[in-house]
Design an enzyme around this catalytic site. Structure first.
Site, PDB file in Angstrom:
ATOM      1  N   GLU A   1      -3.232   0.901  -3.677  1.00  0.00           N
ATOM      2  CA  GLU A   1      -3.952   0.651  -2.419  1.00  0.00           C
ATOM      3  C   GLU A   1      -4.009  -0.842  -2.089  1.00  0.00           C
ATOM      4  O   GLU A   1      -4.550  -1.233  -1.067  1.00  0.00           O
ATOM      5  CB  GLU A   1      -5.382   1.203  -2.499  1.00  0.00           C
ATOM      6  CG  GLU A   1      -5.470   2.702  -2.425  1.00  0.00           C
ATOM      7  CD  GLU A   1      -5.553   3.221  -1.006  1.00  0.00           C
ATOM      8  OE1 GLU A   1      -5.305   2.460  -0.057  1.00  0.00           O
ATOM      9  OE2 GLU A   1      -5.867   4.417  -0.850  1.00  0.00           O
TER      10      GLU A   1
ATOM     11  N   THR B   1      -2.569   6.804   0.101  1.00  0.00           N
ATOM     12  CA  THR B   1      -3.787   6.891   0.897  1.00  0.00           C
ATOM     13  C   THR B   1      -4.633   7.998   0.290  1.00  0.00           C
ATOM     14  O   THR B   1      -4.103   8.995  -0.214  1.00  0.00           O
ATOM     15  CB  THR B   1      -3.491   7.140   2.391  1.00  0.00           C
ATOM     16  OG1 THR B   1      -4.714   7.087   3.128  1.00  0.00           O
ATOM     17  CG2 THR B   1      -2.784   8.461   2.643  1.00  0.00           C
TER      18      THR B   1
ATOM     19  N   LYS C   1       0.877  -1.181   0.000  1.00  0.00           N
ATOM     20  CA  LYS C   1       0.000   0.000   0.000  1.00  0.00           C
ATOM     21  C   LYS C   1       0.905   1.218   0.000  1.00  0.00           C
ATOM     22  O   LYS C   1       1.648   1.440   0.958  1.00  0.00           O
ATOM     23  CB  LYS C   1      -0.909  -0.006   1.228  1.00  0.00           C
ATOM     24  CG  LYS C   1      -1.808   1.222   1.340  1.00  0.00           C
ATOM     25  CD  LYS C   1      -2.743   1.086   2.530  1.00  0.00           C
ATOM     26  CE  LYS C   1      -3.511   2.355   2.837  1.00  0.00           C
ATOM     27  NZ  LYS C   1      -4.374   2.828   1.777  1.00  0.00           N
TER      28      LYS C   1
END
Length: 103
Positions: free
Chosen positions: A74, A24, A21
């Site tokens: 993500e 954000t 990841k």
């Protein structure tokens, strides 16, 4: 003890730590982060510190302009990403992408 600068749901901790990841997506309340910022990261649930990240880029996006690349960054599918963002930020359409790397 220093306060955390940004928090993530605990379910994302392993993906962040493993580098799976790398972005954000946040609302306007967290649109102030800038490229080069070094941030202490905590878990949303208990504010427990778990890593430090550096912001590598920022941009804006809407639900309609989310792409497969955003989903890959993500570590989820585009359908999952749109649902997660809509669940976290109901009724909102304008978002801020924060790209980062763990230090």
């Amino acid at each position: 003890m220093q306060p955390n600068d940004i928090t993530f749901f605990q379910r994302f901790q392993d993906d962040i730590m493993a580098g799976r990841k790398t972005i954000t997506i946040r609302d306007e309340s967290e649109s102030h982060f800038k490229t080069g910022d070094v941030l202490r990261v905590g878990r949303f649930e208990d504010d427990g510190y778990f890593c430090t990240i550096e912001v590598t880029a920022t941009s804006t996006v809407t639900l309609d302009t989310l792409t497969e690349k955003h989903a890959e960054q993500e570590n989820m599918t585009l359908t999952e990403l749109i649902k997660v963002i809509a669940d976290i930020y109901p009724g909102q359409t304008q978002f801020y992408v924060i790209e980062f790397k763990c230090l």
